[in-house]
Every structure is written in C-alpha cells, then in structure tokens.
Write a protein that holds these residues in place. Structure first.
Motif, PDB file in Angstrom:
ATOM      1  N   GLY A 264       0.805  -1.214   0.000  1.00  0.00           N
ATOM      2  CA  GLY A 264       0.000   0.000   0.000  1.00  0.00           C
ATOM      3  C   GLY A 264       0.835   1.260   0.000  1.00  0.00           C
ATOM      4  N   THR A 265       2.150   1.148  -0.218  1.00  0.00           N
ATOM      5  CA  THR A 265       3.026   2.309  -0.238  1.00  0.00           C
ATOM      6  C   THR A 265       2.701   3.229  -1.414  1.00  0.00           C
ATOM      7  N   TYR A 266       2.319   2.641  -2.549  1.00  0.00           N
ATOM      8  CA  TYR A 266       2.041   3.406  -3.752  1.00  0.00           C
ATOM      9  C   TYR A 266       0.554   3.404  -4.061  1.00  0.00           C
ATOM     10  N   SER A 267       0.074   4.530  -4.575  1.00  0.00           N
ATOM     11  CA  SER A 267      -1.328   4.614  -4.994  1.00  0.00           C
ATOM     12  C   SER A 267      -1.513   3.857  -6.303  1.00  0.00           C
ATOM     13  N   TRP A 268      -2.773   3.642  -6.671  1.00  0.00           N
ATOM     14  CA  TRP A 268      -3.037   2.911  -7.917  1.00  0.00           C
ATOM     15  C   TRP A 268      -2.467   3.626  -9.139  1.00  0.00           C
ATOM     16  N   PRO A 269      -2.595   4.965  -9.270  1.00  0.00           N
ATOM     17  CA  PRO A 269      -1.947   5.623 -10.414  1.00  0.00           C
ATOM     18  C   PRO A 269      -0.440   5.407 -10.453  1.00  0.00           C
ATOM     19  N   GLN A 270       0.205   5.392  -9.281  1.00  0.00           N
ATOM     20  CA  GLN A 270       1.644   5.155  -9.244  1.00  0.00           C
ATOM     21  C   GLN A 270       1.987   3.724  -9.641  1.00  0.00           C
ATOM     22  N   VAL A 271       1.173   2.768  -9.183  1.00  0.00           N
ATOM     23  CA  VAL A 271       1.379   1.368  -9.561  1.00  0.00           C
ATOM     24  C   VAL A 271       1.228   1.205 -11.067  1.00  0.00           C
ATOM     25  N   ALA A 272       0.180   1.834 -11.625  1.00  0.00           N
ATOM     26  CA  ALA A 272      -0.037   1.754 -13.068  1.00  0.00           C
ATOM     27  C   ALA A 272       1.132   2.378 -13.830  1.00  0.00           C
ATOM     28  N   TYR A 273       1.653   3.496 -13.308  1.00  0.00           N
ATOM     29  CA  TYR A 273       2.798   4.167 -13.938  1.00  0.00           C
ATOM     30  C   TYR A 273       4.037   3.260 -13.930  1.00  0.00           C
ATOM     31  N   ILE A 274       4.302   2.622 -12.804  1.00  0.00           N
ATOM     32  CA  ILE A 274       5.465   1.732 -12.694  1.00  0.00           C
ATOM     33  C   ILE A 274       5.366   0.591 -13.699  1.00  0.00           C
ATOM     34  N   PHE A 275       4.197  -0.034 -13.761  1.00  0.00           N
ATOM     35  CA  PHE A 275       4.037  -1.173 -14.666  1.00  0.00           C
ATOM     36  C   PHE A 275       3.998  -0.739 -16.130  1.00  0.00           C
ATOM     37  N   LEU A 276       3.488   0.457 -16.406  1.00  0.00           N
ATOM     38  CA  LEU A 276       3.496   0.954 -17.778  1.00  0.00           C
ATOM     39  C   LEU A 276       4.927   1.183 -18.252  1.00  0.00           C
ATOM     40  N   VAL A 277       5.756   1.781 -17.402  1.00  0.00           N
ATOM     41  CA  VAL A 277       7.165   1.981 -17.750  1.00  0.00           C
ATOM     42  C   VAL A 277       7.855   0.627 -17.926  1.00  0.00           C
ATOM     43  N   LEU A 278       7.561  -0.324 -17.037  1.00  0.00           N
ATOM     44  CA  LEU A 278       8.174  -1.651 -17.132  1.00  0.00           C
ATOM     45  C   LEU A 278       7.814  -2.333 -18.442  1.00  0.00           C
ATOM     46  N   ALA A 279       6.531  -2.283 -18.824  1.00  0.00           N
ATOM     47  CA  ALA A 279       6.098  -2.906 -20.083  1.00  0.00           C
ATOM     48  C   ALA A 279       6.756  -2.221 -21.282  1.00  0.00           C
ATOM     49  N   TRP A 280       6.810  -0.875 -21.257  1.00  0.00           N
ATOM     50  CA  TRP A 280       7.404  -0.129 -22.361  1.00  0.00           C
ATOM     51  C   TRP A 280       8.884  -0.452 -22.517  1.00  0.00           C
ATOM     52  N   VAL A 281       9.615  -0.464 -21.410  1.00  0.00           N
ATOM     53  CA  VAL A 281      11.052  -0.722 -21.454  1.00  0.00           C
ATOM     54  C   VAL A 281      11.340  -2.128 -21.976  1.00  0.00           C
ATOM     55  N   ASN A 282      10.590  -3.118 -21.522  1.00  0.00           N
ATOM     56  CA  ASN A 282      10.822  -4.489 -21.980  1.00  0.00           C
ATOM     57  C   ASN A 282      10.384  -4.698 -23.419  1.00  0.00           C
ATOM     58  N   ALA A 283       9.341  -3.985 -23.859  1.00  0.00           N
ATOM     59  CA  ALA A 283       8.957  -4.058 -25.266  1.00  0.00           C
ATOM     60  C   ALA A 283      10.094  -3.562 -26.156  1.00  0.00           C
ATOM     61  N   LEU A 284      10.736  -2.460 -25.739  1.00  0.00           N
ATOM     62  CA  LEU A 284      11.835  -1.904 -26.529  1.00  0.00           C
ATOM     63  C   LEU A 284      13.057  -2.803 -26.520  1.00  0.00           C
ATOM     64  N   THR A 285      13.474  -3.240 -25.317  1.00  0.00           N
ATOM     65  CA  THR A 285      14.746  -3.963 -25.193  1.00  0.00           C
ATOM     66  C   THR A 285      14.653  -5.414 -25.621  1.00  0.00           C
ATOM     67  N   ASN A 286      13.492  -6.042 -25.480  1.00  0.00           N
ATOM     68  CA  ASN A 286      13.365  -7.474 -25.761  1.00  0.00           C
ATOM     69  C   ASN A 286      12.777  -7.784 -27.124  1.00  0.00           C
ATOM     70  N   ALA A 287      12.148  -6.801 -27.793  1.00  0.00           N
ATOM     71  CA  ALA A 287      11.459  -7.123 -29.036  1.00  0.00           C
ATOM     72  C   ALA A 287      11.637  -6.073 -30.122  1.00  0.00           C
ATOM     73  N   VAL A 288      11.280  -4.824 -29.832  1.00  0.00           N
ATOM     74  CA  VAL A 288      11.195  -3.814 -30.892  1.00  0.00           C
ATOM     75  C   VAL A 288      12.565  -3.516 -31.508  1.00  0.00           C
ATOM     76  N   LEU A 289      13.523  -3.107 -30.684  1.00  0.00           N
ATOM     77  CA  LEU A 289      14.841  -2.742 -31.225  1.00  0.00           C
ATOM     78  C   LEU A 289      15.663  -3.959 -31.662  1.00  0.00           C
ATOM     79  N   PRO A 290      15.666  -5.100 -30.924  1.00  0.00           N
ATOM     80  CA  PRO A 290      16.391  -6.264 -31.445  1.00  0.00           C
ATOM     81  C   PRO A 290      15.917  -6.709 -32.822  1.00  0.00           C
ATOM     82  N   ALA A 291      14.639  -6.481 -33.143  1.00  0.00           N
ATOM     83  CA  ALA A 291      14.114  -6.886 -34.449  1.00  0.00           C
ATOM     84  C   ALA A 291      14.734  -6.094 -35.589  1.00  0.00           C
ATOM     85  N   VAL A 292      15.268  -4.899 -35.291  1.00  0.00           N
ATOM     86  CA  VAL A 292      15.837  -4.068 -36.358  1.00  0.00           C
ATOM     87  C   VAL A 292      17.322  -3.815 -36.152  1.00  0.00           C
TER      88      VAL A 292
END
Length: 444
Positions: A264-292
C-alpha cells in the motif's frame, strides 16, 4: 554479504534466458542447414509468444489459488526441462519430417517451444524466489540475467558466428560476377557443441538453485531476511507504519491496496505508472529494437554490427553491477528519475529506429562518426533501460511476493506486445531494407 551466495544468485539469473538468447546468436549457422531457412527467426518469435502460456498459468494460479503451486518445485521442473531440451537439441536439431508434403524441422521447433516455455516462465518464478534473500542479492540476480545474453554472445563470437569479410566476387568464384561480395568464415566449432554448452549453463543454473535452497550460507542469508522482515512488522503498527512513511495516502486507501497488491506504499496511479514503464522498457529492449538491429548496424559494416551487439550485451550486466554500489538516492525523489531515465533510453532507441528505417542508406555512411554514433546509441540504450528495470525490480521487491509475480508477468506482456507489433512490419510487410558495407551503393 556472502560472496558464494552472490555467485549462486548470479548463476540463477544467467540461466533465466541463456537458452533462447543462445538460439538467437546461433541462427546464422543453423538457418542455412534447415528447411525453414530465414523464416526460422519468424517461427522462433511466434513460438516465444505461444510459450507465454507458462507465465500466464503461473500468474493466474498465484492470484486465484495462492499457495497451491509450489514455487521451488516449479523452478526445479523448468530448469531441468531446459537442460534436457538443450541436450536433445545438440543431437536432433537437424532431424526433419514431412508435414503437409513439405520437409519441416519438427524436432527443432518442438524443442524450441519448450526452451521458450522455460525461459518465459522463469520471469514469474525466479524473481519471487529471490524475495527470500536480502535486497542486494536481487541486484546480483539482475546482473546474471544480463549475462544470459552476454555469455552466449561471447561464445558465439569465439565460434566465429557471422564473421565476414569483403572479397572480390570474381576471385571467389561467385556466380554474381565481379565486385565486392560478403564471404562468411567457417565456424571454429560445431552447432552441437554450442547446444551442449547451453545445456551445461542450464545445469549450472540448476546446481545454483539447489545450493541456494540447501547451502548453509544461503540458508543463513534467508534467515537474516526473515528476521529483518519480522522486525519491520514489529517496529510499526501494521499499516499505520506504511501510512506514516507516505502521508499522502489515506489509511483507507493503504489498507485497500495492501489487501490486493504490495504494502500500500504506492497509490493505484503510481502502480499503473510503474508497470506501464516496465512494459514499455521491456517491449523496446526485448522485441522492438532487437528486431531491427541488423538493419540499423549492417550498413555501417560488420564491425559496427558486432561491436554494437557485443558492447550492448555488456552494458546490461554492467548497469546492474553499478547499481550494486550506487546509493539509492533517487528513491527519495519519488518516481521522477524512473521516467527521466526511461525517456533518455527511449531517445537513444529513436535514433536506432531512425537508422533502421533509413537503411540501407542512413546518414554518415562510410564514416567513423556513423559507426561511433550507432554503437554508442546501442550501448546507452541498453545500459540506461537495464538500469530502469533494476530500479523497478528493487521498488517492487519492497512490495512483496505478489508484486514480483506481477513484475514478471508485465515483463512478458511488454515483450509479447513488442514482438507482435514488429513481426508484421519486418516479416510480412517488409518495411525495412537490409544493407551491408560490401554491396550497398548509395547516392552521394
């Protein structure tokens, strides 16, 4: 801190993705000898997405049937399966069978699916397991996870995978006629030995996990963490202690959050922000940029491609290693440094994507400045976003077991979305054009 526990945590992290990372770097030697040819990377991408059924199953079981799935038992199973699949690949990767009137590498594709299942499921099992140890060991685990890409890459480099030179086509007897042509050098050792090496790495990962569970030094570090967790609970008055740390969150909201996610340290908007950044970063490093990666680097020459691949792979564990010694001063600033560093890494990624789009004639072609820029951008891209992933891992570690399970699930979700986005662009619509320093001619 016990050095041997750090080594074991690092070996466990190395085994998380070493098999699939090894497959990617070995593709130049495998592709010419299988019926699928250069369609094999596309098949591998699809198999990895199907393998996400593993982390989906573990996440759903954790949410709806908590405690029913044995975490150590699951880890023992997937590591053993990965080691067995690597050994079987060493002997059967060239076996084919006729499916629908066409020869197919059935053994290779089936075993690749199991390797993908093992590595994808490790994201939602290894991280929660590391919660049992002190926080510094999670950083060591991330160092090992970075090494899972670097180690097979260095072995493939020693093997001679993809090493090429420009030769005169007429002198080399090339049917294409005179002019410079790319000639690939023969490998120094076989594909079979490389797969056996991957099996040995998975065996080391299994041995490390056994020792982390049974070695007295490791059990002592786990006992210390349990003692600290109990002391933290006894020092405060339950949720009220959390509320005092973050007064902007009301006691009612904190109680509601802790019942479902973390403390309960983080509010729901903060939790959503953390996971959104995590998903974005892994999409870039694990799939999008390695493909090109090949499209962005090969126009500048094979040396640029190999330098970017090798140094970028080194940047991942190096960023995590630096994180072991840097004080977490950014934690007192909230989540702002997380977004700023992610934005900086995304900026480097934009330059890489622009060079891939402009291939085979990107700016600064045939110049040292072009080579330097593309290699530097790859290193800074991987290094900065690797540190972002480390920051998020440390944040979610403090939120408990459930947070780390969801961390692994979001990592896989981001990677899957990135792969599903790039697959049609690269393999179906062919929006990117390849080039190399030997044959590409661009207008001046």
């Amino acid at each position: 801190m016990v050095l041997v526990v750090h080594i074991l945590a690092c070996l466990l992290g190395t085994g998380s993705w070493v098999a699939i990372n090894g497959m990617w770097v070995e593709l130049p030697l495998i592709v010419p000898r299988v019926p699928e040819g250069w369609y094999l990377p596309s098949y591998l991408t699809v198999l990895i997405q199907f393998a996400n059924v593993g982390p989906l199953f573990v996440t759903l079981m954790h949410h709806f049937r908590p405690g029913r799935l044995s975490e150590p038992g699951t880890i023992y199973t997937i590591i053993s399966l990965g080691a067995l699949a690597c050994v079987l690949l060493a002997f059967f990767w060239q076996e084919t069978s006729v499916v629908g009137g066409t020869a197919r590498s059935t053994a290779l594709l089936v075993l690749l699916f199991f390797l993908s299942l093992v590595d994808c499921t490790s994201s939602v099992t290894f991280l929660p397991f590391m919660l049992r140890f002190r926080a510094r060991y999670l950083t060591t685990y991330f160092v090992g996870e970075g090494l899972s890409g670097l180690v097979p890459g260095l072995v493939a480099l020693a093997q001679g995978v993809g090493v090429a030179r420009c030769v005169n086509g007429s002198l080399a007897g090339n049917a294409s006629g005179p002019g410079l042509q790319v000639e690939y050098q023969p490998a120094r050792f076989s594909v079979r030995l490389f797969f056996l090496f991957l099996g040995g790495m998975m065996g080391l990962c299994l041995a490390a996990f056994v020792l982390l569970n049974h070695l007295p030094a490791a059990r002592q570090e786990r006992a210390k963490e349990r003692f600290r967790a109990q002391a933290r609970v006894e020092a405060g008055s339950g949720l009220q202690a959390v509320v005092e740390e973050r007064p902007m969150i009301s006691p009612t909201e904190s109680r509601r959050l802790s019942g479902y996610f973390g403390t309960g340290t983080y509010s729901w908007p903060q939790v959503a922000y953390i996971f959104l950044v995590l998903a974005w970063v892994n999409a870039l490093t694990n799939a999008v940029l390695p493909a090109v990666q090949s499209y962005s680097c090969l126009p500048y020459g094979n040396s640029a491609y190999h330098l970017s691949a090798t140094l970028a792979a080194m940047a991942n564990p190096l960023a995590c290693f630096i994180g072991m010694f840097l004080p977490n001063r950014w934690a007192s600033w909230g989540l702002l440094p997380l977004g700023l560093l992610a934005a900086a890494g995304s900026g480097f990624g934009c330059y890489i994507m622009a060079m891939a789009v402009l291939s085979p004639c990107p700016p600064l072609l045939h110049s040292y400045a072009g080579v330097t820029l593309i290699v530097l951008c790859w290193v800074l891209f991987v290094g900065s976003l690797s540190y972002v992933k480390l920051m998020i891992g440390m944040i979610l570690r403090d939120e408990g077991h459930s947070a780390l399970v969801w961390c692994g699930a979001v990592v896989q979700l981001g990677s899957m979305l990135g792969a599903l986005t790039m697959f049609p662009l690269v393999s179906v619509y062919s929006l990117f054009r390849s080039g190399d320093a030997c044959t590409t001619r661009c207008p001046s």
